[in-house]
Design a protein around this motif. Structure first.
Motif, PDB file in Angstrom:
ATOM      1  N   ALA A 233       0.840  -1.199   0.000  1.00  0.00           N
ATOM      2  CA  ALA A 233       0.000   0.000   0.000  1.00  0.00           C
ATOM      3  C   ALA A 233       0.880   1.256   0.000  1.00  0.00           C
ATOM      4  O   ALA A 233       0.578   2.236  -0.689  1.00  0.00           O
ATOM      5  CB  ALA A 233      -0.942  -0.002   1.206  1.00  0.00           C
TER       6      ALA A 233
ATOM      7  N   ASP B 190       2.062   1.677  -3.392  1.00  0.00           N
ATOM      8  CA  ASP B 190       0.987   2.273  -4.204  1.00  0.00           C
ATOM      9  C   ASP B 190       0.976   3.795  -4.049  1.00  0.00           C
ATOM     10  O   ASP B 190       0.839   4.520  -5.037  1.00  0.00           O
ATOM     11  CB  ASP B 190      -0.382   1.724  -3.780  1.00  0.00           C
ATOM     12  CG  ASP B 190      -0.528   0.229  -3.994  1.00  0.00           C
ATOM     13  OD1 ASP B 190       0.036  -0.296  -4.965  1.00  0.00           O
ATOM     14  OD2 ASP B 190      -1.214  -0.411  -3.179  1.00  0.00           O
ATOM     15  N   VAL B 191       1.111   4.266  -2.811  1.00  0.00           N
ATOM     16  CA  VAL B 191       1.102   5.709  -2.555  1.00  0.00           C
ATOM     17  C   VAL B 191       2.264   6.369  -3.300  1.00  0.00           C
ATOM     18  O   VAL B 191       2.095   7.393  -3.956  1.00  0.00           O
ATOM     19  CB  VAL B 191       1.181   6.025  -1.042  1.00  0.00           C
ATOM     20  CG1 VAL B 191       1.437   7.496  -0.799  1.00  0.00           C
ATOM     21  CG2 VAL B 191      -0.097   5.583  -0.349  1.00  0.00           C
TER      22      VAL B 191
ATOM     23  N   TYR C  64       1.444   6.418  -6.984  1.00  0.00           N
ATOM     24  CA  TYR C  64       0.325   7.323  -7.256  1.00  0.00           C
ATOM     25  C   TYR C  64       0.829   8.767  -7.286  1.00  0.00           C
ATOM     26  O   TYR C  64       0.470   9.538  -8.175  1.00  0.00           O
ATOM     27  CB  TYR C  64      -0.765   7.159  -6.186  1.00  0.00           C
ATOM     28  CG  TYR C  64      -1.957   8.056  -6.404  1.00  0.00           C
ATOM     29  CD1 TYR C  64      -2.933   7.720  -7.330  1.00  0.00           C
ATOM     30  CD2 TYR C  64      -2.096   9.248  -5.688  1.00  0.00           C
ATOM     31  CE1 TYR C  64      -4.031   8.545  -7.536  1.00  0.00           C
ATOM     32  CE2 TYR C  64      -3.182  10.071  -5.889  1.00  0.00           C
ATOM     33  CZ  TYR C  64      -4.156   9.710  -6.816  1.00  0.00           C
ATOM     34  OH  TYR C  64      -5.231  10.537  -7.040  1.00  0.00           O
TER      35      TYR C  64
ATOM     36  N   ALA D   8      -3.041   2.404  -9.171  1.00  0.00           N
ATOM     37  CA  ALA D   8      -2.384   2.656  -7.883  1.00  0.00           C
ATOM     38  C   ALA D   8      -3.417   2.983  -6.806  1.00  0.00           C
ATOM     39  O   ALA D   8      -3.323   2.506  -5.673  1.00  0.00           O
ATOM     40  CB  ALA D   8      -1.374   3.792  -8.028  1.00  0.00           C
ATOM     41  N   GLU D   9      -4.423   3.778  -7.168  1.00  0.00           N
ATOM     42  CA  GLU D   9      -5.478   4.148  -6.217  1.00  0.00           C
ATOM     43  C   GLU D   9      -6.301   2.918  -5.824  1.00  0.00           C
ATOM     44  O   GLU D   9      -6.562   2.683  -4.640  1.00  0.00           O
ATOM     45  CB  GLU D   9      -6.368   5.211  -6.859  1.00  0.00           C
ATOM     46  CG  GLU D   9      -7.307   5.903  -5.936  1.00  0.00           C
ATOM     47  CD  GLU D   9      -8.048   7.057  -6.603  1.00  0.00           C
ATOM     48  OE1 GLU D   9      -8.703   7.794  -5.855  1.00  0.00           O
ATOM     49  OE2 GLU D   9      -7.989   7.228  -7.839  1.00  0.00           O
TER      50      GLU D   9
ATOM     51  N   CYS E 133      -5.370  -0.248  -6.003  1.00  0.00           N
ATOM     52  CA  CYS E 133      -4.520  -1.193  -5.283  1.00  0.00           C
ATOM     53  C   CYS E 133      -4.261  -0.725  -3.848  1.00  0.00           C
ATOM     54  O   CYS E 133      -4.224  -1.537  -2.928  1.00  0.00           O
ATOM     55  CB  CYS E 133      -3.209  -1.366  -6.051  1.00  0.00           C
ATOM     56  SG  CYS E 133      -2.354  -2.902  -5.696  1.00  0.00           S
ATOM     57  N   LEU E 134      -4.121   0.572  -3.658  1.00  0.00           N
ATOM     58  CA  LEU E 134      -3.935   1.128  -2.315  1.00  0.00           C
ATOM     59  C   LEU E 134      -5.108   0.766  -1.415  1.00  0.00           C
ATOM     60  O   LEU E 134      -4.932   0.282  -0.290  1.00  0.00           O
ATOM     61  CB  LEU E 134      -3.767   2.641  -2.390  1.00  0.00           C
ATOM     62  CG  LEU E 134      -3.864   3.405  -1.067  1.00  0.00           C
ATOM     63  CD1 LEU E 134      -2.752   3.011  -0.124  1.00  0.00           C
ATOM     64  CD2 LEU E 134      -3.846   4.906  -1.318  1.00  0.00           C
TER      65      LEU E 134
ATOM     66  N   ASP F 291      -5.270  -3.241  -1.015  1.00  0.00           N
ATOM     67  CA  ASP F 291      -4.218  -3.744  -0.125  1.00  0.00           C
ATOM     68  C   ASP F 291      -4.497  -3.390   1.335  1.00  0.00           C
ATOM     69  O   ASP F 291      -4.383  -4.240   2.217  1.00  0.00           O
ATOM     70  CB  ASP F 291      -2.856  -3.166  -0.526  1.00  0.00           C
ATOM     71  CG  ASP F 291      -2.346  -3.687  -1.859  1.00  0.00           C
ATOM     72  OD1 ASP F 291      -2.888  -4.684  -2.362  1.00  0.00           O
ATOM     73  OD2 ASP F 291      -1.406  -3.075  -2.399  1.00  0.00           O
ATOM     74  N   THR F 292      -4.864  -2.144   1.583  1.00  0.00           N
ATOM     75  CA  THR F 292      -5.103  -1.695   2.953  1.00  0.00           C
ATOM     76  C   THR F 292      -6.308  -2.407   3.565  1.00  0.00           C
ATOM     77  O   THR F 292      -6.243  -2.897   4.702  1.00  0.00           O
ATOM     78  CB  THR F 292      -5.308  -0.169   2.992  1.00  0.00           C
ATOM     79  OG1 THR F 292      -4.171   0.465   2.390  1.00  0.00           O
ATOM     80  CG2 THR F 292      -5.485   0.334   4.406  1.00  0.00           C
TER      81      THR F 292
END
Length: 195
Positions: free
Chosen positions: A156, A159-160, A163, A174-175, A177-178, A181-182
């Motif tokens: 995550a 991902d940030v 992003y 990315a958004e 997946c973030l 994942d979280t």
């Protein structure tokens, strides 16, 4: 102003961040079917493979097709043999994509400098996240579950970074997946702590 324009304007923020809603929905579907967090080692591996695949193709637009490819590999592995660990198939796909990226990036165009967040960095990330997914399969289920959750939280953060940097993968992936994942990491922690 017509009703359609008002409705579209009201939905604008929602439509702009559709990956958040899709990520939450996907996390809910996966979490509802989860018996133990270690089962999601394949998701941790797939997260890294998607980024590696995008780097191998050299196009952020490749992220969603690679995401769907990893999803298809997981589904196919589960259909072909329910006892087969789909994590191995996903990591195998990662090796193939990495090999393709090496041939593509270092073949006829030798001397080309790789992008900072490109294939070399994504290969290191796959090795790290893939190692965490692999180790999780061989240790006690509770410890493996926590390791997968920790790996997903680490991804995550990955991902940030992507992003914000707008490199390697599309912002929408990315958004998505973030959030995925979280949410899955939290679900794993709650499930493992309460069982």
């Amino acid at each position: 102003m017509t009703m359609t324009t008002q409705t579209t304007s009201a939905l604008g923020p929602v439509l702009r961040h559709w990956p958040i809603l899709v990520g939450l929905g996907a996390a809910a579907l996966v979490a509802l079917d989860m018996a133990a967090g270690v089962e999601l080692a394949k998701v941790l591996a797939a997260s890294a493979v998607v980024y590696l695949g995008a780097a191998a193709f050299g196009k952020p637009a490749a992220t969603w097709p690679v995401f769907f490819l990893t999803f298809a590999v997981i589904v196919a592995a589960n259909i072909i043999d329910d006892d087969f660990e789909a994590t191995w198939a996903v990591l195998g796909l990662g090796v193939l994509l990495g090999g393709y990226g090496l041939l593509r990036g270092y073949g006829p165009q030798r001397g080309k400098r790789p992008e900072d967040a490109g294939l070399p960095l994504q290969t290191v990330a796959l090795l790290g996240f893939g190692a965490a997914a692999t180790v999780a399969l061989f240790i006690a289920p509770a410890a493996g579950s926590y390791l997968v959750a920790l790996g997903l939280l680490g991804h995550a953060a990955w991902d940030v970074y992507h992003y914000r940097a707008k490199k390697v993968v599309s912002s929408s992936l990315a958004e998505f997946c973030l959030v995925l994942d979280t949410a899955l990491a939290v679900a794993i922690i709650v499930l493992t702590a309460t069982t």
